[in-house]
Write a protein that holds these residues in place. Structure first.
Motif, PDB file in Angstrom:
ATOM      1  N   MET A   8       1.189  -0.897  -0.045  1.00  0.00           N
ATOM      2  CA  MET A   8      -0.022  -0.066  -0.030  1.00  0.00           C
ATOM      3  C   MET A   8       0.811   1.353   0.436  1.00  0.00           C
ATOM      4  SD  MET A   8      -3.301   1.011  -0.035  1.00  0.00           S
ATOM      5  CE  MET A   8      -4.003   2.555  -0.428  1.00  0.00           C
ATOM      6  N   GLN A   9       2.212   1.551   0.638  1.00  0.00           N
ATOM      7  CA  GLN A   9       2.481   2.140   0.305  1.00  0.00           C
ATOM      8  C   GLN A   9       3.297   3.274  -0.512  1.00  0.00           C
ATOM      9  OE1 GLN A   9       5.743   1.458   3.779  1.00  0.00           O
ATOM     10  NE2 GLN A   9       3.937   1.719   5.316  1.00  0.00           N
ATOM     11  N   LEU A  10       3.901   1.627  -1.329  1.00  0.00           N
ATOM     12  CA  LEU A  10       4.094   1.506  -2.921  1.00  0.00           C
ATOM     13  C   LEU A  10       3.203   2.340  -3.664  1.00  0.00           C
ATOM     14  CD1 LEU A  10       6.446  -1.411  -3.711  1.00  0.00           C
ATOM     15  CD2 LEU A  10       7.143   0.592  -3.592  1.00  0.00           C
ATOM     16  N   LEU A  11       1.916   1.933  -3.364  1.00  0.00           N
ATOM     17  CA  LEU A  11       0.883   2.102  -4.858  1.00  0.00           C
ATOM     18  C   LEU A  11       0.434   3.717  -3.871  1.00  0.00           C
ATOM     19  CD1 LEU A  11      -1.070   1.285  -6.868  1.00  0.00           C
ATOM     20  CD2 LEU A  11      -2.623   0.984  -4.327  1.00  0.00           C
ATOM     21  N   VAL A  12       0.263   4.137  -2.543  1.00  0.00           N
ATOM     22  CA  VAL A  12       0.303   5.345  -2.633  1.00  0.00           C
ATOM     23  C   VAL A  12       0.988   6.635  -2.946  1.00  0.00           C
ATOM     24  CG1 VAL A  12       0.093   7.267  -0.878  1.00  0.00           C
ATOM     25  CG2 VAL A  12      -1.787   4.726  -0.201  1.00  0.00           C
ATOM     26  N   ASP A  13       2.609   5.779  -2.665  1.00  0.00           N
ATOM     27  CA  ASP A  13       3.718   6.725  -3.477  1.00  0.00           C
ATOM     28  C   ASP A  13       3.385   7.352  -5.258  1.00  0.00           C
ATOM     29  OD1 ASP A  13       6.644   8.182  -3.052  1.00  0.00           O
ATOM     30  OD2 ASP A  13       7.042   6.649  -4.336  1.00  0.00           O
ATOM     31  N   GLN A  14       3.478   5.759  -5.810  1.00  0.00           N
ATOM     32  CA  GLN A  14       2.709   6.248  -7.470  1.00  0.00           C
ATOM     33  C   GLN A  14       1.787   6.831  -7.558  1.00  0.00           C
ATOM     34  OE1 GLN A  14       3.344   3.082  -9.662  1.00  0.00           O
ATOM     35  NE2 GLN A  14       3.566   1.596  -7.732  1.00  0.00           N
ATOM     36  N   ILE A  15       0.890   6.908  -6.774  1.00  0.00           N
ATOM     37  CA  ILE A  15      -0.581   7.971  -7.181  1.00  0.00           C
ATOM     38  C   ILE A  15      -0.179   9.365  -6.649  1.00  0.00           C
ATOM     39  CG2 ILE A  15      -2.913   7.983  -6.147  1.00  0.00           C
ATOM     40  CD1 ILE A  15      -3.503   5.184  -5.615  1.00  0.00           C
ATOM     41  N   GLU A  16      -0.011   9.535  -5.401  1.00  0.00           N
ATOM     42  CA  GLU A  16       0.778  10.884  -5.055  1.00  0.00           C
ATOM     43  C   GLU A  16       1.164  11.908  -4.912  1.00  0.00           C
ATOM     44  OE1 GLU A  16       0.416  10.839  -0.590  1.00  0.00           O
ATOM     45  OE2 GLU A  16      -2.073  10.383  -0.473  1.00  0.00           O
ATOM     46  N   ASN A  17       3.604  10.828  -5.836  1.00  0.00           N
ATOM     47  CA  ASN A  17       3.839  11.800  -6.322  1.00  0.00           C
ATOM     48  C   ASN A  17       4.165  10.547  -7.488  1.00  0.00           C
ATOM     49  OD1 ASN A  17       5.006  12.553  -3.678  1.00  0.00           O
ATOM     50  ND2 ASN A  17       5.059  10.755  -2.836  1.00  0.00           N
ATOM     51  N   PRO A  18       3.898  10.758  -9.156  1.00  0.00           N
ATOM     52  CA  PRO A  18       4.205  10.988 -10.052  1.00  0.00           C
ATOM     53  C   PRO A  18       4.754  10.883 -10.836  1.00  0.00           C
ATOM     54  CG  PRO A  18       1.948  12.334  -9.773  1.00  0.00           C
ATOM     55  CD  PRO A  18       2.569  12.146  -8.898  1.00  0.00           C
ATOM     56  N   VAL A  19       5.938  10.792 -11.161  1.00  0.00           N
ATOM     57  CA  VAL A  19       7.269  10.809 -11.376  1.00  0.00           C
ATOM     58  C   VAL A  19       7.549   9.844 -12.975  1.00  0.00           C
ATOM     59  CG1 VAL A  19       9.993  10.208 -12.044  1.00  0.00           C
ATOM     60  CG2 VAL A  19       8.347  11.073  -9.986  1.00  0.00           C
ATOM     61  N   GLU A  20       8.057  11.156 -14.237  1.00  0.00           N
ATOM     62  CA  GLU A  20       8.084  10.285 -15.945  1.00  0.00           C
ATOM     63  C   GLU A  20       9.387  10.024 -15.642  1.00  0.00           C
ATOM     64  OE1 GLU A  20       7.636  12.569 -18.587  1.00  0.00           O
ATOM     65  OE2 GLU A  20       5.887  13.637 -18.802  1.00  0.00           O
ATOM     66  N   ASN A  21       9.357   8.331 -16.220  1.00  0.00           N
ATOM     67  CA  ASN A  21      10.245   7.534 -16.163  1.00  0.00           C
ATOM     68  C   ASN A  21      11.135   6.820 -14.733  1.00  0.00           C
ATOM     69  OD1 ASN A  21      10.300   7.948 -19.046  1.00  0.00           O
ATOM     70  ND2 ASN A  21      11.696   9.640 -19.040  1.00  0.00           N
ATOM     71  N   ARG A  22       9.862   6.568 -13.811  1.00  0.00           N
ATOM     72  CA  ARG A  22      10.216   6.116 -12.687  1.00  0.00           C
ATOM     73  C   ARG A  22      10.622   4.715 -13.011  1.00  0.00           C
ATOM     74  NH1 ARG A  22       6.978   3.059  -9.144  1.00  0.00           N
ATOM     75  NH2 ARG A  22       6.998   2.956  -6.715  1.00  0.00           N
ATOM     76  N   LYS A  23      11.315   4.709 -11.775  1.00  0.00           N
ATOM     77  CA  LYS A  23      12.184   3.241 -11.540  1.00  0.00           C
ATOM     78  C   LYS A  23      11.265   2.434 -10.796  1.00  0.00           C
ATOM     79  CE  LYS A  23      16.426   0.982  -9.669  1.00  0.00           C
ATOM     80  NZ  LYS A  23      17.605   1.209  -8.754  1.00  0.00           N
ATOM     81  N   VAL A  24      11.227   1.071 -10.986  1.00  0.00           N
ATOM     82  CA  VAL A  24      10.346   0.347 -10.397  1.00  0.00           C
ATOM     83  C   VAL A  24      10.541  -0.273  -9.341  1.00  0.00           C
ATOM     84  CG1 VAL A  24       9.074  -1.772 -11.210  1.00  0.00           C
ATOM     85  CG2 VAL A  24       9.506  -0.128 -13.565  1.00  0.00           C
ATOM     86  N   GLN A  25       9.956  -0.056  -8.764  1.00  0.00           N
ATOM     87  CA  GLN A  25      10.634  -0.135  -7.311  1.00  0.00           C
ATOM     88  C   GLN A  25      10.143  -2.386  -7.321  1.00  0.00           C
ATOM     89  OE1 GLN A  25      12.016   1.511  -5.186  1.00  0.00           O
ATOM     90  NE2 GLN A  25      12.093   2.648  -6.926  1.00  0.00           N
ATOM     91  N   LYS A  26      10.779  -3.241  -6.366  1.00  0.00           N
ATOM     92  CA  LYS A  26      10.321  -4.081  -6.076  1.00  0.00           C
ATOM     93  C   LYS A  26      11.484  -3.877  -4.122  1.00  0.00           C
ATOM     94  CE  LYS A  26      14.672  -7.229  -8.128  1.00  0.00           C
ATOM     95  NZ  LYS A  26      14.686  -7.758  -8.750  1.00  0.00           N
ATOM     96  N   ILE A  27      10.066  -5.141  -3.697  1.00  0.00           N
ATOM     97  CA  ILE A  27      10.894  -5.610  -1.908  1.00  0.00           C
ATOM     98  C   ILE A  27      10.532  -6.889  -1.994  1.00  0.00           C
ATOM     99  CG2 ILE A  27      10.747  -4.534   0.415  1.00  0.00           C
ATOM    100  CD1 ILE A  27       9.069  -2.274  -0.464  1.00  0.00           C
ATOM    101  N   LYS A  28      11.809  -7.704  -1.746  1.00  0.00           N
ATOM    102  CA  LYS A  28      11.492  -9.606  -0.834  1.00  0.00           C
ATOM    103  C   LYS A  28      11.264  -9.304   0.269  1.00  0.00           C
ATOM    104  CE  LYS A  28      15.078 -12.096  -1.735  1.00  0.00           C
ATOM    105  NZ  LYS A  28      16.292 -13.054  -1.884  1.00  0.00           N
ATOM    106  N   VAL A  29      10.094 -10.155   0.433  1.00  0.00           N
ATOM    107  CA  VAL A  29      10.474 -10.593   1.499  1.00  0.00           C
ATOM    108  C   VAL A  29      10.892 -11.311   2.309  1.00  0.00           C
ATOM    109  CG1 VAL A  29       7.943 -10.505   4.201  1.00  0.00           C
ATOM    110  CG2 VAL A  29       8.464  -8.391   2.027  1.00  0.00           C
ATOM    111  N   GLU A  30      11.337 -11.725   3.248  1.00  0.00           N
ATOM    112  CA  GLU A  30      12.387 -12.751   3.879  1.00  0.00           C
ATOM    113  C   GLU A  30      11.110 -13.729   4.607  1.00  0.00           C
ATOM    114  OE1 GLU A  30      14.422 -13.612   2.493  1.00  0.00           O
ATOM    115  OE2 GLU A  30      15.346 -11.831   1.980  1.00  0.00           O
ATOM    116  N   GLY A  31      11.213 -14.805   4.167  1.00  0.00           N
ATOM    117  CA  GLY A  31      10.328 -15.891   5.153  1.00  0.00           C
ATOM    118  C   GLY A  31      11.059 -16.701   6.179  1.00  0.00           C
TER     119      GLY A  31
END
Length: 357
Positions: free
Chosen positions: A314-337
């Motif tokens: 949800m934090q990643l999504l809100v950041d995209q909605i509220e801070n739109p940036v052209e050519n934004r770098k795709v974010q990926k977060i690995k959650v460890e088990g």
């Protein structure tokens, strides 16, 4: 029911000023802002989210697509999404792809759910897919094209890594976690280890099965077809799978279940068959749902931080909605088990209970 015109009249301001205050779209002086807020409170005015979505790109509704909302896994993930949504003033629309409908049915339902989200003009979508970017790249590229057609709606994948097709992702290493689970059984002395899968059309399930196979091979242990039973993540399928394995694969001393719920169903089957856990057979689940620490014997499993994952997505999504940036770098977060050892694999192990996540 009061409308925006009533609020404007009561506050003595224009309709556009009321809209700017409610949607936080343009600067409004503190004096006028207070007049509008007082009028809203006095009239008990409620914003129509659908009408607002139609008028502005700054929607306060996001979509969430799950693969099985009725299980023990997704409710805690959804809770994490809602925690951030409530803090940031967003509503959540949930659709479920219902994996029990079978391979094609689940994929088609997932596509329908995306279309529903687009039609409702949500501001962004968090999703758990039954497919993967490797299985159907054309599908995902066409979906990305649709987001551009709908005012570039941002997407975030949960559970799987979709960054290669340009989608932010909060994901788990299902393969590595399954290796970890299988190796634990080997370390406990098991020589003949079976596996109970989830719905085989799911990419996540395939990764878990491959992790099990490779861990067995690395340990020099054979995997025969009769040592793999096919479930659907429900406790009923775990119960049936356990009985099938005991009947067909003689001499089993360990079973890795692709989720906790199937393992919990299997415990019932083992009790009926007078099979002792862990003395006769050691079992391990996956997800670390709250019930795994409450049963007797308590269930060893792989802990997945479900609520934390929902919050990150949800934090990643809100950041995209509220801070739109052209050519934004795709974010990926690995959650460890992590491995959680309980009494279903080690007799006398201390109970590691996780009731909140």
């Amino acid at each position: 029911m009061p409308n925006i015109k009533d609020v404007a009249k009561k506050a003595g301001v224009s309709i556009s000023t009321v809209s700017n205050v409610l949607n936080d779209t343009k600067f409004v002086s503190e004096e006028l802002k207070k007049k509008v807020q007082d009028a809203v409170q006095e009239l008990n005015y409620k914003v129509d989210p659908i009408a607002r979505n139609m008028k502005t790109r700054k929607t306060k509704t996001i979509g969430l697509i799950t693969a099985d909302v009725c299980g023990l896994f997704y409710p805690f993930l959804i809770k994490g999404v809602y925690e951030v949504a409530n803090q940031r003033g967003y509503q959540v629309m949930i659709c479920d792809s219902a994996g029990e409908y079978g391979e094609q049915g689940a994929i088609e339902r997932e596509k329908e759910n995306f279309d529903k989200m687009f039609a409702n003009k949500v501001g962004g979508i968090i999703f758990a897919s039954v497919t993967s970017p490797h299985m159907d790249k054309e599908y995902w590229y066409s979906l990305k094209k649709k987001t551009f057609q709908h005012q570039n709606i941002p997407l975030v994948s949960i559970e799987q890594d979709f960054s290669e097709v340009g989608i932010d992702s909060v994901y788990f290493d299902c393969y590595a976690n399954s290796v970890k689970a299988t190796e634990h059984l080997v370390e406990c002395g098991c020589k003949k280890i079976a596996h109970v899968t989830g719905p085989v059309f799911s990419n996540v399930v395939k990764e878990r099965m491959q992790g099990y196979r490779d861990a067995m091979k690395k340990s020099g242990l054979d995997v025969k077809d009769i040592m793999i039973a096919y479930g659907d993540y429900t406790h009923q399928s775990g119960y049936k799978a356990a009985k099938t394995l005991i009947q067909n694969a003689k001499g089993l001393d360990g079973i890795f279940f692709a989720n906790d719920l199937m393992a919990l169903g299997a415990l019932r089957a083992f009790k009926e068959l007078n099979i002792r856990i862990p003395e006769d057979i050691k079992i391990i689940g996956y997800d670390n749902t709250f019930a795994s620490g409450l049963v007797d014997p308590s269930l060893s499993t792989i802990h997945i931080p479900k609520r934390h994952t929902g919050k990150l997505a949800m934090q990643l999504l809100v950041d995209q909605i509220e801070n739109p940036v052209e050519n934004r770098k795709v974010q990926k977060i690995k959650v460890e088990g992590r491995l959680v050892v309980r009494q279903s694999t080690v007799s006398g192990a201390s109970d590691d209970r996780v009731l909140a996540d």
